[in-house]
Scaffold this active site. Structure first.
Site, mmCIF file in Angstrom:
data_model
loop_
_atom_site.group_PDB
_atom_site.id
_atom_site.type_symbol
_atom_site.label_atom_id
_atom_site.label_comp_id
_atom_site.label_asym_id
_atom_site.label_seq_id
_atom_site.Cartn_x
_atom_site.Cartn_y
_atom_site.Cartn_z
ATOM 1 N N TRP A 103 93.848 -9.647 67.253
ATOM 2 C CA TRP A 103 93.415 -8.881 66.962
ATOM 3 C C TRP A 103 93.888 -9.075 68.542
ATOM 4 O O TRP A 103 93.513 -7.511 69.368
ATOM 5 C CB TRP A 103 92.869 -8.563 66.776
ATOM 6 C CG TRP A 103 92.817 -8.453 65.314
ATOM 7 C CD1 TRP A 103 92.020 -9.419 63.808
ATOM 8 C CD2 TRP A 103 93.192 -7.456 64.344
ATOM 9 N NE1 TRP A 103 92.647 -9.099 62.833
ATOM 10 C CE2 TRP A 103 93.522 -7.821 63.313
ATOM 11 C CE3 TRP A 103 93.959 -5.953 64.975
ATOM 12 C CZ2 TRP A 103 93.689 -7.021 62.311
ATOM 13 C CZ3 TRP A 103 94.394 -5.868 63.680
ATOM 14 C CH2 TRP A 103 94.566 -5.652 62.282
ATOM 15 N N ASP A 173 85.511 -4.788 70.406
ATOM 16 C CA ASP A 173 85.840 -5.137 69.345
ATOM 17 C C ASP A 173 85.466 -5.772 68.005
ATOM 18 O O ASP A 173 85.281 -6.541 68.297
ATOM 19 C CB ASP A 173 87.462 -5.482 69.056
ATOM 20 C CG ASP A 173 88.403 -5.463 67.702
ATOM 21 O OD1 ASP A 173 88.029 -4.840 66.663
ATOM 22 O OD2 ASP A 173 89.660 -5.133 67.595
ATOM 23 N N LYS A 197 84.962 -4.378 57.034
ATOM 24 C CA LYS A 197 85.140 -5.393 57.174
ATOM 25 C C LYS A 197 83.050 -6.305 56.925
ATOM 26 O O LYS A 197 83.171 -6.873 56.021
ATOM 27 C CB LYS A 197 85.383 -6.145 58.182
ATOM 28 C CG LYS A 197 87.009 -6.774 58.289
ATOM 29 C CD LYS A 197 87.952 -6.228 59.271
ATOM 30 C CE LYS A 197 89.195 -6.412 59.015
ATOM 31 N NZ LYS A 197 89.319 -5.978 60.793
HETATM 32 C C1 LIG Z 1 91.013 -5.573 60.838
HETATM 33 C C2 LIG Z 1 90.438 -5.378 61.793
HETATM 34 C C3 LIG Z 1 91.109 -4.935 62.958
HETATM 35 C C4 LIG Z 1 92.057 -3.288 62.825
HETATM 36 O O1 LIG Z 1 91.566 -2.793 62.291
HETATM 37 P P1 LIG Z 1 92.219 -1.588 61.142
HETATM 38 O O2 LIG Z 1 91.103 -0.286 60.553
HETATM 39 O O3 LIG Z 1 93.367 -1.971 60.080
HETATM 40 O O4 LIG Z 1 92.870 -0.736 62.292
HETATM 41 C C5 LIG Z 1 91.004 -4.526 64.391
HETATM 42 N N1 LIG Z 1 90.446 -5.818 64.987
HETATM 43 C C6 LIG Z 1 89.873 -6.169 64.232
HETATM 44 C C7 LIG Z 1 89.336 -7.327 64.773
HETATM 45 C C8 LIG Z 1 89.795 -6.735 63.492
HETATM 46 O O5 LIG Z 1 89.631 -7.800 62.790
#
Ligand SMILES: *Cc1c(COP(=O)(O)O)cnc(C)c1O
Length: 362
Positions: A103, A173, A197
């Site tokens: 990521w 993030d 998540k």
């Molecule tokens: C799932 C995830 C993303 C991407 O998310 P989307 O909503 O599918 O664009 C970005 N960063 C991390 C750490 C993730 O687990």
């Protein structure tokens, strides 16, 4: 009562049963309005109230100090990868990234499309089994911001402490570990997370932004990609993902009723420990992917001695009611995602299944 799977999906992922039941109860008629929340205007007083309440709950639970905005945006975490450099990376400045895995890499790749970037620390040489030590990190005066990835969902590593960046804005993030543990928000200029998540269903991305970040932003970017517009309009510039925000609202209330973030962290550690103990106590039958000092309490990654055995494990786990234990296709292996909503009982059942599988296959 419905039979619920042991859901270890990485995302979209488990939601609390109580939240789903509440949503079911309110699906056809929301708070006496004769309709669902999906069928009313986002300019209605009911939605405005939901929007305000969800922001307040987020501030309260996460301990967000004054001077931050909570925004509900669309486009997932992935759109943030581009919006961040579009808004905050000016010509002549450098955006600093810490490379910890899949990521972090995606975030960096988007930033490269917009300006100068630098990888100031990386665990690539360790195959992303660690989080780099950032205690002595020196960032030049020219640094627009430092971007980190709190929890690498695919590799299974997690920051145990966040760096101090002084006057350089720290952007994180937190898509896969937001609200899993208490955090000192004042360290951060911006926190963002796709909801699917740990916060709710997909469709909404939560952005927590320090207000000074909204000053002096470029004008020549599309309206929908301007933080300033969403902040000014209280996340109501255009039609928001009403139902996703509603679900986040219910999840936040569930976290509150279950003791807040201290309780979430305690429970998450207990849950993860059950599975890490099954790995570490297996005498090498299972092996953890990540260095124990950086192991995630959200995504537990492990391997077995060969892929055939891993395949057999996944197949038998599915026959026993477990879902989502196959590792991400890019790295293989096995992964159990143990987000807030995954019950202790599911983790206990998995640890028992792992011990039983070992007995039958060694
Ligand atoms: C799932 C995830 C993303 C991407 O998310 P989307 O909503 O599918 O664009 C970005 N960063 C991390 C750490 C993730 O687990």
């Amino acid at each position: 009562m419905a039979k619920r799977a042991y859901n270890f999906n990485a995302g979209p992922a488990a939601l609390p049963l109580e939240v789903l039941q509440k949503a079911q109860e309110q699906l056809v008629e929301y708070q006496g309005i004769g309709m669902s929340i999906m069928e009313i205007s986002h300019r209605s007083s009911q939605y405005e109230q939901l929007n305000e309440e969800t922001q307040s709950l987020m501030k309260e639970l996460f301990g967000i100090p004054d001077g931050y905005k909570v925004l509900f945006l669309q486009g997932g975490g992935s759109t943030q990868f581009a919006m961040i450099p579009m808004n905050f990376l000016k010509a002549g400045k450098t955006a600093a990234y810490v490379h910890t895995g899949s990521w972090a890499d995606k975030a960096l790749k988007e930033a490269k499309l917009f300006g100068e970037t630098a990888v100031v620390a990386s665990s690539e040489a360790d195959k992303f089994t660690k989080i780099p030590d950032l205690s002595g990190l020196q960032l030049g005066e020219n640094t627009a911001y430092l971007h980190i990835t709190s929890n690498e969902t695919i590799e299974g590593s997690q920051y145990q402490q966040y760096p101090d960046t002084g006057s350089v804005p720290l952007i994180v993030d937190m898509s896969s570990d937001i609200l899993s543990r208490p955090v000192d928000i004042s360290k951060f200029a911006m926190i963002y997370a796709g909801a699917q998540k740990n916060l709710g269903p997909s469709g909404v991305t939560v952005v927590i932004l320090r207000e000074d970040m909204l000053e002096d932003l470029p004008k020549n970017i599309p309206t929908m990609l301007k933080y300033e517009i969403h902040a000014k309009n209280n996340s109501l510039y255009n039609t928001p993902p009403v139902y996703s925000v509603y679900m986040v609202n219910l999840v936040l209330k569930w976290i509150k009723e279950n003791g807040g973030l201290e309780a979430m962290e305690r429970r998450n550690r207990e849950k993860a420990d059950l599975i890490y103990q099954a790995i570490d106590g297996s005498g090498g039958f299972y092996s953890g992917v990540v260095d124990p000092a950086y192991r995630s309490i959200m995504n537990i990654t492990f391997r077995m001695k060969d892929e055939e055995l891993e395949k057999k494990f996944v197949k038998e786990s599915e026959a026993n009611g477990f879902v989502g234990l196959k590792g991400h296709r890019s790295v293989g292996g096995l992964r159990a995602s143990t987000y807030n909503a995954v019950p202790y009982e599911a983790c206990k059942a998995l640890a028992e299944f792992m011990a039983d599988f070992q007995k039958r296959n060694s």
